[in-house]
Write a protein that holds these residues in place. Structure first.
Motif, PDB file in Angstrom:
ATOM      1  N   ARG A   1       0.838  -1.214   0.000  1.00 24.82           N
ATOM      2  CA  ARG A   1       0.000   0.000   0.000  1.00 24.82           C
ATOM      3  C   ARG A   1       0.862   1.248   0.000  1.00 24.82           C
ATOM      4  NH1 ARG A   1      -2.841  -2.985   3.869  1.00 24.82           N
ATOM      5  NH2 ARG A   1      -2.238  -1.565   5.559  1.00 24.82           N
ATOM      6  N   LYS A   2       1.959   1.210   0.758  1.00 25.67           N
ATOM      7  CA  LYS A   2       2.866   2.367   0.784  1.00 25.67           C
ATOM      8  C   LYS A   2       3.508   2.575  -0.584  1.00 25.67           C
ATOM      9  CE  LYS A   2       6.679   4.470   3.216  1.00 25.67           C
ATOM     10  NZ  LYS A   2       7.972   4.271   3.799  1.00 25.67           N
ATOM     11  N   ARG A   3       3.898   1.497  -1.235  1.00 28.60           N
ATOM     12  CA  ARG A   3       4.487   1.609  -2.579  1.00 28.60           C
ATOM     13  C   ARG A   3       3.476   2.197  -3.565  1.00 28.60           C
ATOM     14  NH1 ARG A   3       9.163   0.080  -4.339  1.00 28.60           N
ATOM     15  NH2 ARG A   3       8.416  -0.291  -6.452  1.00 28.60           N
TER      16      ARG A   3
ATOM     17  N   ARG B   1       0.962   4.186  -2.849  1.00 26.95           N
ATOM     18  CA  ARG B   1       0.775   5.605  -2.529  1.00 26.95           C
ATOM     19  C   ARG B   1       1.955   6.438  -3.036  1.00 26.95           C
ATOM     20  NH1 ARG B   1      -1.120   3.581   2.445  1.00 26.95           N
ATOM     21  NH2 ARG B   1       0.860   4.086   3.462  1.00 26.95           N
ATOM     22  N   THR B   2       3.165   5.932  -2.851  1.00 24.20           N
ATOM     23  CA  THR B   2       4.346   6.669  -3.321  1.00 24.20           C
ATOM     24  C   THR B   2       4.334   6.779  -4.833  1.00 24.20           C
ATOM     25  OG1 THR B   2       5.637   5.910  -1.419  1.00 24.20           O
ATOM     26  CG2 THR B   2       6.870   6.727  -3.318  1.00 24.20           C
ATOM     27  N   ARG B   3       4.016   5.692  -5.496  1.00 23.64           N
ATOM     28  CA  ARG B   3       3.946   5.703  -6.966  1.00 23.64           C
ATOM     29  C   ARG B   3       2.921   6.725  -7.442  1.00 23.64           C
ATOM     30  NH1 ARG B   3       5.150   2.319 -11.277  1.00 23.64           N
ATOM     31  NH2 ARG B   3       3.596   2.251 -12.915  1.00 23.64           N
ATOM     32  N   GLN B   4       1.747   6.733  -6.805  1.00 27.76           N
ATOM     33  CA  GLN B   4       0.703   7.685  -7.196  1.00 27.76           C
ATOM     34  C   GLN B   4       1.126   9.116  -6.909  1.00 27.76           C
ATOM     35  OE1 GLN B   4      -2.121   6.791  -8.968  1.00 27.76           O
ATOM     36  NE2 GLN B   4      -2.107   9.002  -9.291  1.00 27.76           N
ATOM     37  N   ALA B   5       1.838   9.326  -5.803  1.00 28.09           N
ATOM     38  CA  ALA B   5       2.328  10.670  -5.468  1.00 28.09           C
ATOM     39  C   ALA B   5       3.296  11.169  -6.529  1.00 28.09           C
ATOM     40  CB  ALA B   5       2.990  10.665  -4.092  1.00 28.09           C
ATOM     41  N   ILE B   6       4.136  10.279  -7.044  1.00 32.03           N
ATOM     42  CA  ILE B   6       5.078  10.659  -8.100  1.00 32.03           C
ATOM     43  C   ILE B   6       4.311  11.055  -9.366  1.00 32.03           C
ATOM     44  CG2 ILE B   6       6.901   9.817  -9.640  1.00 32.03           C
ATOM     45  CD1 ILE B   6       7.770   7.958  -7.281  1.00 32.03           C
ATOM     46  N   VAL B   7       3.333  10.234  -9.747  1.00 34.34           N
ATOM     47  CA  VAL B   7       2.538  10.537 -10.949  1.00 34.34           C
ATOM     48  C   VAL B   7       1.801  11.861 -10.776  1.00 34.34           C
ATOM     49  CG1 VAL B   7       0.590   9.777 -12.379  1.00 34.34           C
ATOM     50  CG2 VAL B   7       2.297   8.105 -11.602  1.00 34.34           C
ATOM     51  N   ASP B   8       1.156  12.044  -9.634  1.00 37.75           N
ATOM     52  CA  ASP B   8       0.404  13.289  -9.398  1.00 37.75           C
ATOM     53  C   ASP B   8       1.320  14.508  -9.445  1.00 37.75           C
ATOM     54  OD1 ASP B   8      -1.874  11.747  -9.077  1.00 37.75           O
ATOM     55  OD2 ASP B   8      -1.863  11.848  -6.885  1.00 37.75           O
ATOM     56  N   ALA B   9       2.490  14.396  -8.818  1.00 40.23           N
ATOM     57  CA  ALA B   9       3.440  15.518  -8.817  1.00 40.23           C
ATOM     58  C   ALA B   9       3.908  15.825 -10.233  1.00 40.23           C
ATOM     59  CB  ALA B   9       4.627  15.190  -7.910  1.00 40.23           C
TER      60      ALA B   9
ATOM     61  N   ARG C   1      16.738   9.074  -5.923  1.00 36.45           N
ATOM     62  CA  ARG C   1      16.983   7.621  -5.957  1.00 36.45           C
ATOM     63  C   ARG C   1      15.682   6.841  -5.811  1.00 36.45           C
ATOM     64  NH1 ARG C   1      22.367   5.649  -3.006  1.00 36.45           N
ATOM     65  NH2 ARG C   1      21.016   3.834  -2.990  1.00 36.45           N
ATOM     66  N   THR C   2      14.805   7.332  -4.953  1.00 39.79           N
ATOM     67  CA  THR C   2      13.501   6.678  -4.788  1.00 39.79           C
ATOM     68  C   THR C   2      12.692   6.774  -6.079  1.00 39.79           C
ATOM     69  OG1 THR C   2      13.513   7.152  -2.430  1.00 39.79           O
ATOM     70  CG2 THR C   2      11.388   6.638  -3.412  1.00 39.79           C
ATOM     71  N   PHE C   3      12.748   7.933  -6.739  1.00 43.20           N
ATOM     72  CA  PHE C   3      12.058   8.082  -8.025  1.00 43.20           C
ATOM     73  C   PHE C   3      12.449   6.943  -8.955  1.00 43.20           C
ATOM     74  CE2 PHE C   3      11.984   9.228 -12.445  1.00 43.20           C
ATOM     75  CZ  PHE C   3      10.771   9.868 -12.632  1.00 43.20           C
TER      76      PHE C   3
END
Length: 198
Positions: free
Chosen positions: A7-9, A11-19, A46-48
């Protein structure tokens, strides 16, 4: 049920797309860097790169999911379904009215027309998807399709979806349900010769 880590992955993936979408729309594609996207998503660069290989990739976040939907529909096809019926069922199985006609899709189509790197990545993804789907479709329907006709049918399907979306999303898309209705009607029309008679 998804684990906390999954779930955290997501959310992070979606946050990158939204940004990225926000920045591309505000500052332009060329005016946005990966560092900008990472900062806006509150992650490091690096996370990106653990989520996306490049800036172009962010514009195609659901490409694998769409291929998986098609492959699942092929694997689960009913005995009386024809190949085109299965492809259209896969299209309709995508999640939610915004999946094919939402903000990311509209932006992607706009940038495909104006940014060669996005166009090139989009064509590569589309070609790879067509090949995977055709390679699964032909053995599932060996009496109906050979390798060439499977490739042609999948090409017609992908071309119909792509062509309809180019027109439907050329201006602000409006009501997603209406855009989807018109998309489904257009793809049904394009594939009519291959559909099971109703």
């Amino acid at each position: 049920m998804a684990t906390l880590r999954e779930r955290k992955r997501r959310r992070t993936r979606q946050a990158i797309v939204d940004a990225a979408v926000e920045l591309f729309e505000r500052d332009g594609y060329d005016g946005t860097t990966i560092a900008d996207i990472a900062a806006a998503a509150d992650i490091g660069t690096r996370t990106f790169f653990s989520y996306f290989a490049s800036k172009e990739e962010v514009l195609f976040p659901d490409a694998d999911g769409r291929v998986e939907a098609a492959l699942a529909a092929i694997a689960d096809h009913a005995p009386d379904e024809r190949p085109a019926d299965v492809l259209l069922r896969a299209l309709r199985s995508l999640n939610g009215p915004d999946d094919m006609v939402g903000r990311v899709t509209a932006l992607r189509l706009r940038l495909v027309r104006t940014v060669p790197a996005v166009r090139g990545r989009g064509l590569q993804i589309q070609l790879e998807a067509q090949q995977k789907i055709a390679q699964a479709l032909q053995p599932a329907f060996p009496d109906d399709l050979d390798e060439v006709s499977a490739a042609a049918l999948v090409g017609a399907f992908v071309g119909a979806v792509s062509g309809a979306l180019q027109v439907l999303l050329a201006s602000p898309p409006g009501d997603p349900d209406e855009v989807n209705r018109r998309l489904y009607a257009a793809t049904d029309l394009a594939l009519r010769p291959w559909l099971t008679p109703r």
